[in-house]
Scaffold this active site. Structure first.
Site, PDB file in Angstrom:
ATOM      1  N   ASP A   8       1.926   4.769  -8.598  1.00  8.93           N
ATOM      2  CA  ASP A   8       1.059   4.809  -7.425  1.00  8.93           C
ATOM      3  C   ASP A   8       1.508   6.024  -6.602  1.00  8.93           C
ATOM      4  OD1 ASP A   8      -0.746   3.962  -5.352  1.00  8.93           O
ATOM      5  OD2 ASP A   8       1.016   3.201  -4.282  1.00  8.93           O
ATOM      6  N   ASP A  10       0.621   6.904  -2.739  1.00  9.17           N
ATOM      7  CA  ASP A  10       0.964   6.661  -1.328  1.00  9.17           C
ATOM      8  C   ASP A  10       1.949   5.495  -1.197  1.00  9.17           C
ATOM      9  OD1 ASP A  10      -0.864   8.697  -0.346  1.00  9.17           O
ATOM     10  OD2 ASP A  10      -2.461   7.348  -0.966  1.00  9.17           O
ATOM     11  N   LYS A 110      -8.146   0.370  -8.375  1.00  8.49           N
ATOM     12  CA  LYS A 110      -7.168  -0.708  -8.556  1.00  8.49           C
ATOM     13  C   LYS A 110      -7.533  -1.845  -7.604  1.00  8.49           C
ATOM     14  CE  LYS A 110      -3.955   2.341  -7.631  1.00  8.49           C
ATOM     15  NZ  LYS A 110      -2.660   2.961  -7.245  1.00  8.49           N
TER      16      LYS A 110
END
Ligand SMILES: [Zn+2]
Length: 170
Positions: A8, A10, A110
């Site tokens: 991922d 952030d 997601k």
């Protein structure tokens, strides 16, 4: 077949910012270049899978996001991201300035596993021997839906470097 560590962005690679839309807002978290270099040296692919609804919302263009990712590459030095998969979509319509064609229910946002499945096809990745490292339930759900192993930061590892160490040192 290849193996990957899906990341991922952030909160895992960079400090989380509400609506990160310019390179000036992009700052790496501690230990990230070392963690990614470790992935590079291990033979795993380092692949980012990131939801960026700020594009659908019209806050930044795809080109603007590319500029942010050039800054990321610069900050990473000799550590290399093999590929970035990005979901630019957002399902909720009806806001000023939004990009209407991106306001859809897509298969890539997601917790859906679309970006991981696309990466698996592009790079011939063995998903069950791959990992996803994320900091939200939606990341972990996407990883599990794709059949990957997962590490939840900070519950299961303090940060990216610790998470990567756990995968590679076994
Ligand atoms: Zn999408």
């Amino acid at each position: 077949m290849n193996k990957a560590i899906f990341l991922d962005r952030d909160g895992v690679i960079n400090k989380p910012v509400l609506d990160l839309v310019s390179p000036e807002q992009f700052e790496l978290l501690d230990g990230v270049p070392a963690a990614i270099k470790k992935i590079n040296d291990s033979g795993y692919l380092a692949i980012i899978v990131t939801n960026q609804p700020v594009i659908a919302k019209g806050f930044v263009t795809t080109e603007g996001m590319d500029e942010i990712h050039r800054k990321m590459a610069q900050l990473l030095g000799n550590a290399r991201i093999d590929k970035i998969y990005m979901c630019p979509h957002h399902p909720e319509k009806g806001f000023d300035g939004e990009v209407k064609e991106l306001k859809i229910e897509c298969g890539c946002r997601k917790p859906k596993p679309g970006m991981l499945l696309l990466a698996a096809a592009d790079f011939d990745i063995d998903l069950k021997n791959s990992w996803l490292i994320g900091d939200s339930d939606t990341d972990i759900a996407a990883g599990k839906a794709a059949g990957c192993n997962t590490i939840f930061i900070p519950a299961e590892a303090k940060n990216l470097l610790e998470a990567v160490g756990r995968i590679i040192n076994k």
